[in-house]
Design a protein around this motif. Sequence first.
Motif, mmCIF file in Angstrom:
data_model
loop_
_atom_site.group_PDB
_atom_site.id
_atom_site.type_symbol
_atom_site.label_atom_id
_atom_site.label_comp_id
_atom_site.label_asym_id
_atom_site.label_seq_id
_atom_site.Cartn_x
_atom_site.Cartn_y
_atom_site.Cartn_z
ATOM 1 N N MET A 1 0.838 -1.196 0.000
ATOM 2 C CA MET A 1 0.000 0.000 0.000
ATOM 3 C C MET A 1 0.877 1.252 0.000
ATOM 4 O O MET A 1 1.821 1.358 0.776
ATOM 5 N N SER A 2 0.556 2.191 -0.881
ATOM 6 C CA SER A 2 1.327 3.428 -0.947
ATOM 7 C C SER A 2 1.067 4.276 0.295
ATOM 8 O O SER A 2 -0.031 4.267 0.854
ATOM 9 N N ASN A 3 2.089 5.014 0.728
ATOM 10 C CA ASN A 3 1.912 5.906 1.870
ATOM 11 C C ASN A 3 1.707 7.349 1.421
ATOM 12 O O ASN A 3 1.779 8.270 2.234
ATOM 13 N N LYS A 4 1.441 7.548 0.120
ATOM 14 C CA LYS A 4 1.281 8.896 -0.419
ATOM 15 C C LYS A 4 0.114 8.926 -1.398
ATOM 16 O O LYS A 4 0.002 8.055 -2.263
ATOM 17 N N ILE A 5 -0.752 9.921 -1.256
ATOM 18 C CA ILE A 5 -1.927 10.061 -2.106
ATOM 19 C C ILE A 5 -1.912 11.463 -2.728
ATOM 20 O O ILE A 5 -1.778 12.464 -2.021
ATOM 21 N N THR A 6 -2.050 11.516 -4.046
ATOM 22 C CA THR A 6 -2.095 12.789 -4.761
ATOM 23 C C THR A 6 -3.465 13.437 -4.566
ATOM 24 O O THR A 6 -4.501 12.763 -4.635
ATOM 25 N N VAL A 7 -3.458 14.747 -4.324
ATOM 26 C CA VAL A 7 -4.693 15.494 -4.100
ATOM 27 C C VAL A 7 -4.654 16.775 -4.941
ATOM 28 O O VAL A 7 -3.601 17.414 -5.080
ATOM 29 N N LEU A 8 -5.808 17.159 -5.491
ATOM 30 C CA LEU A 8 -5.919 18.314 -6.383
ATOM 31 C C LEU A 8 -4.961 18.162 -7.556
ATOM 32 O O LEU A 8 -4.688 17.048 -8.003
ATOM 33 N N ASP A 9 -4.428 19.289 -8.056
ATOM 34 C CA ASP A 9 -3.579 19.205 -9.241
ATOM 35 C C ASP A 9 -2.118 18.897 -8.910
ATOM 36 O O ASP A 9 -1.451 18.144 -9.614
ATOM 37 N N LYS A 10 -1.614 19.448 -7.818
ATOM 38 C CA LYS A 10 -0.196 19.282 -7.490
ATOM 39 C C LYS A 10 0.042 18.883 -6.033
ATOM 40 O O LYS A 10 1.188 18.766 -5.608
ATOM 41 N N GLY A 11 -1.007 18.708 -5.254
ATOM 42 C CA GLY A 11 -0.850 18.452 -3.829
ATOM 43 C C GLY A 11 -0.775 16.977 -3.484
ATOM 44 O O GLY A 11 -0.916 16.100 -4.335
ATOM 45 N N TYR A 12 -0.561 16.714 -2.200
ATOM 46 C CA TYR A 12 -0.515 15.321 -1.738
ATOM 47 C C TYR A 12 -0.669 15.258 -0.226
ATOM 48 O O TYR A 12 -0.495 16.249 0.492
ATOM 49 N N VAL A 13 -0.988 14.053 0.257
ATOM 50 C CA VAL A 13 -0.911 13.693 1.671
ATOM 51 C C VAL A 13 0.007 12.490 1.759
ATOM 52 O O VAL A 13 -0.179 11.510 1.024
ATOM 53 N N ARG A 14 0.976 12.536 2.661
ATOM 54 C CA ARG A 14 1.896 11.413 2.838
ATOM 55 C C ARG A 14 1.901 11.003 4.306
ATOM 56 O O ARG A 14 2.084 11.846 5.183
ATOM 57 N N LEU A 15 1.683 9.729 4.557
ATOM 58 C CA LEU A 15 1.769 9.202 5.917
ATOM 59 C C LEU A 15 3.230 8.915 6.222
ATOM 60 O O LEU A 15 3.850 8.059 5.594
ATOM 61 N N LYS A 209 -10.190 12.861 2.631
ATOM 62 C CA LYS A 209 -10.327 11.510 2.081
ATOM 63 C C LYS A 209 -8.961 10.826 1.986
ATOM 64 O O LYS A 209 -8.843 9.622 2.236
ATOM 65 N N GLY A 210 -7.936 11.595 1.634
ATOM 66 C CA GLY A 210 -6.592 11.046 1.598
ATOM 67 C C GLY A 210 -6.108 10.623 2.974
ATOM 68 O O GLY A 210 -5.517 9.547 3.137
ATOM 69 N N VAL A 211 -6.359 11.466 3.982
ATOM 70 C CA VAL A 211 -5.973 11.131 5.353
ATOM 71 C C VAL A 211 -6.696 9.859 5.799
ATOM 72 O O VAL A 211 -6.091 8.950 6.389
ATOM 73 N N TYR A 212 -7.998 9.787 5.509
ATOM 74 C CA TYR A 212 -8.777 8.599 5.885
ATOM 75 C C TYR A 212 -8.184 7.344 5.254
ATOM 76 O O TYR A 212 -7.997 6.312 5.934
ATOM 77 N N GLU A 213 -7.913 7.398 3.975
ATOM 78 C CA GLU A 213 -7.402 6.218 3.262
ATOM 79 C C GLU A 213 -6.059 5.752 3.822
ATOM 80 O O GLU A 213 -5.777 4.552 3.862
ATOM 81 N N LEU A 214 -5.241 6.695 4.278
ATOM 82 C CA LEU A 214 -3.925 6.340 4.802
ATOM 83 C C LEU A 214 -3.980 5.844 6.244
ATOM 84 O O LEU A 214 -3.225 4.942 6.631
ATOM 85 N N VAL A 215 -4.853 6.420 7.056
ATOM 86 C CA VAL A 215 -4.836 6.107 8.484
ATOM 87 C C VAL A 215 -5.713 4.903 8.831
ATOM 88 O O VAL A 215 -5.414 4.162 9.782
ATOM 89 N N GLU A 216 -6.773 4.667 8.071
ATOM 90 C CA GLU A 216 -7.730 3.612 8.432
ATOM 91 C C GLU A 216 -7.114 2.213 8.520
ATOM 92 O O GLU A 216 -7.432 1.467 9.457
#
Length: 231
Positions: A1-15, A209-216
């Motif tokens: 499972m990736s620890n990084k999710i792309t958000v919007l055009d250039k953003g991301y959330v990384r656990l 949604k990115g935070v949820y997907e990474l932490v759940e």
Amino acid sequence: MSNKITVLDKGYVRLIEPMGSDLSVVNAARVSFDKESGRIDDRDKRLIQFLAREGHTSPFRHAFASFEIYAPLMVARQWFKYIVGSDHAMDGWNESSRRYITEEPTFYVPGKEEWRSAPENSKQGSGKPVDPLIGNMLMNEMENHIRKGEALYNFAIEQGICAEQARLFLPAYSLYVRWRWTASLQSICHFLNERLASDAQNEITQYAKGVYELVEPHFPESVKALVKQHE
């Protein structure tokens, strides 16, 4: 499972790092009776549900997660309200600063179909998407505005102006910023409940949604018990 999710055009959330587990929550609760579990069983799952249902939230502060987020300033400032406005958050927040760095500015520009109308019956939030012709016009105007701001910023730097003042030329709310957020599981789930709600701003909801997907996956029972808004 990736620890990084792309958000919007250039953003991301990384656990960066999960700290603890559902077992941390259970054992924090059971210490009252000098008890300890070695693994999560059905009884422990029921305990987690009980704690969440009855508002006994302190055990959820014994598990943490640390994230790196790259988001427009308008998202960052909404997010930060959960740090300054909560007496239980136990959060850490460290953000990059243009007082010290002069890296290439990056901006969030909504696409032509992403511009939303003002809501009809509220002073905040947004309504339906506007006509793409209007959206395209606004997108072009914003890109022109950003180019002009960047040019003035670079001109000021070239004239020897300090970075902390030169940044005044940059369009602020669309400017991407990077920060690290370390929070208790209770604080994370409070954030998720607020920003996965149907009336939350679309941009920050995408980050939630990115935070949820990474932490759940790291705290499945606790997140299921505490987060009510996720579909």
